[in-house]
Design a protein around this motif. Structure first.
Motif, PDB file in Angstrom:
ATOM      1  N   UNK A 146       0.810  -1.208   0.000  1.00  0.00           N
ATOM      2  CA  UNK A 146       0.000   0.000   0.000  1.00  0.00           C
ATOM      3  C   UNK A 146       0.843   1.259   0.000  1.00  0.00           C
ATOM      4  N   UNK A 147       1.875   1.283   0.822  1.00  0.00           N
ATOM      5  CA  UNK A 147       2.772   2.446   0.849  1.00  0.00           C
ATOM      6  C   UNK A 147       3.513   2.601  -0.471  1.00  0.00           C
ATOM      7  N   UNK A 148       3.935   1.470  -1.048  1.00  0.00           N
ATOM      8  CA  UNK A 148       4.619   1.506  -2.340  1.00  0.00           C
ATOM      9  C   UNK A 148       3.699   2.047  -3.431  1.00  0.00           C
ATOM     10  N   UNK A 149       2.418   1.660  -3.392  1.00  0.00           N
ATOM     11  CA  UNK A 149       1.463   2.142  -4.397  1.00  0.00           C
ATOM     12  C   UNK A 149       1.336   3.659  -4.338  1.00  0.00           C
ATOM     13  N   UNK A 150       1.205   4.216  -3.125  1.00  0.00           N
ATOM     14  CA  UNK A 150       1.100   5.667  -2.984  1.00  0.00           C
ATOM     15  C   UNK A 150       2.385   6.363  -3.413  1.00  0.00           C
ATOM     16  N   UNK A 151       3.531   5.820  -2.972  1.00  0.00           N
ATOM     17  CA  UNK A 151       4.818   6.428  -3.331  1.00  0.00           C
ATOM     18  C   UNK A 151       5.042   6.397  -4.839  1.00  0.00           C
TER      19      UNK A 151
END
Length: 312
Positions: A146-151
């Motif tokens: 999830x964090x990777x998707x936003x980043x």
């Protein structure tokens, strides 16, 4: 006349309403508001159901929560200005607000594409390597996705407004949609837009394009594994676990491709086509995703019904 963004105190763009229906905007506003309300209720119900039921704290449903949150943010970034246009006649949007909205829409779309790819990988591991599934996709790994998707969305699409910021724009600065998109804003510039055009196309291909190819590859591998099963009934049972995700992928990529085709090759199309395709791109995934998974998942249905009973 062109203007420089630094020289005009409050440069603005004109959002597009329905052509020929400027005096009858109540019914499209009602339809748009109803679709937005349905998206908020459906996605909110999914978020509440997964949060309330510990048995749903598995990668597939956690990814579904991410999709619901992204869809809510995406619809909320685009729909309220459109409702302001239809109900209050507020067609103008400031240059900074337009760039911010454009960035949010593209970055959130990239994040949704990344989550869809992660869901495809989850289905591949669950079907082709079931013994590794729990170790490969733990709750911690899911949170990192999830964090990777936003980043990924932020890093790839932050340059888009920065490339448009120094450009001069030509009057009357009318957009083709009721919200701001990169291609639409870029076409109004009175300067060389080649860097912005090349980077925008590269970003789309490296994010959405690459994700689509990898999703197709994952399903080819899943299909190969399913066809190795002896019984047809077993094949259908295994592949049926992918039906909801396939529908969600189509709900995201078909409007995206349609909007891209309209922007690239539809300059001679009626303005109404651009407006409808833009709204479809924003609202169809937000409305359909929770409905698709709600229909397919009896666990989500039971949890939502139990929450309704508790509130009653």
């Amino acid at each position: 006349m062109p203007f420089s963004n630094s020289s005009e105190l409050s440069p603005s763009f004109l959002l597009a309403g329905l052509p020929g229906l400027e005096g009858a905007h109540s019914w499209p506003a009602t339809a748009l508001c109803s679709a937005y309300a349905l998206a908020v209720l459906a996605n909110g119900a999914v978020l509440l159901a997964v949060r309330a039921e510990p048995g749903l704290h598995v990668p597939m449903y956690l990814f579904l929560c991410m999709l619901a949150a992204i869809d809510l943010a995406l619809a909320s970034a685009a729909v309220p200005p459109a409702l302001c246009l239809y109900w209050l006649g507020g067609r103008r949007i400031g240059f900074g607000a337009c760039l911010a909205q454009m960035f949010l829409i593209h970055a959130l779309s990239a994040a949704e594409s990344t989550v869809l790819l992660a869901m495809a990988a989850d289905r591949y591991v669950a079907i082709c390597h079931p013994l590794r599934h729990a170790a490969a996709l733990s709750s911690r790994a899911t949170a990192k996705v999830g964090l990777l998707a936003l980043a990924r969305g932020v890093l790839f699409f932050l340059p888009l407004p920065l490339l448009l910021l120094p450009l001069p724009f030509c009057g009357p600065r009318r957009l083709s949609h009721s919200f701001c998109l990169h291609q639409d804003v870029m076409n109004l510039a009175c300067a060389d837009t080649t860097p912005s055009l090349v980077y925008g196309l590269a970003a789309i291909l490296l994010v959405m394009g690459l994700d689509a190819v990898l999703i197709c590859l994952s399903y080819l591998l899943i299909l190969r594994a399913v066809l190795r099963l002896a019984a047809w009934r077993e094949r259908l049972k295994v592949f049926s676990t992918c039906v909801a995700h396939i529908c969600v992928v189509l709900a995201f990529y078909v409007p995206l491709i349609g909007l891209s085709v309209v922007h690239r090759f539809g300059k001679d199309l009626a303005p109404l086509v651009h407006i409808i395709m833009g709204n479809v791109y924003i609202l169809v995934p937000a409305v359909l995703n929770p409905i698709i998974y709600g229909v397919r998942s009896k666990q989500i249905q039971r949890t939502i019904l139990s929450l309704i009973r508790v509130t009653d």
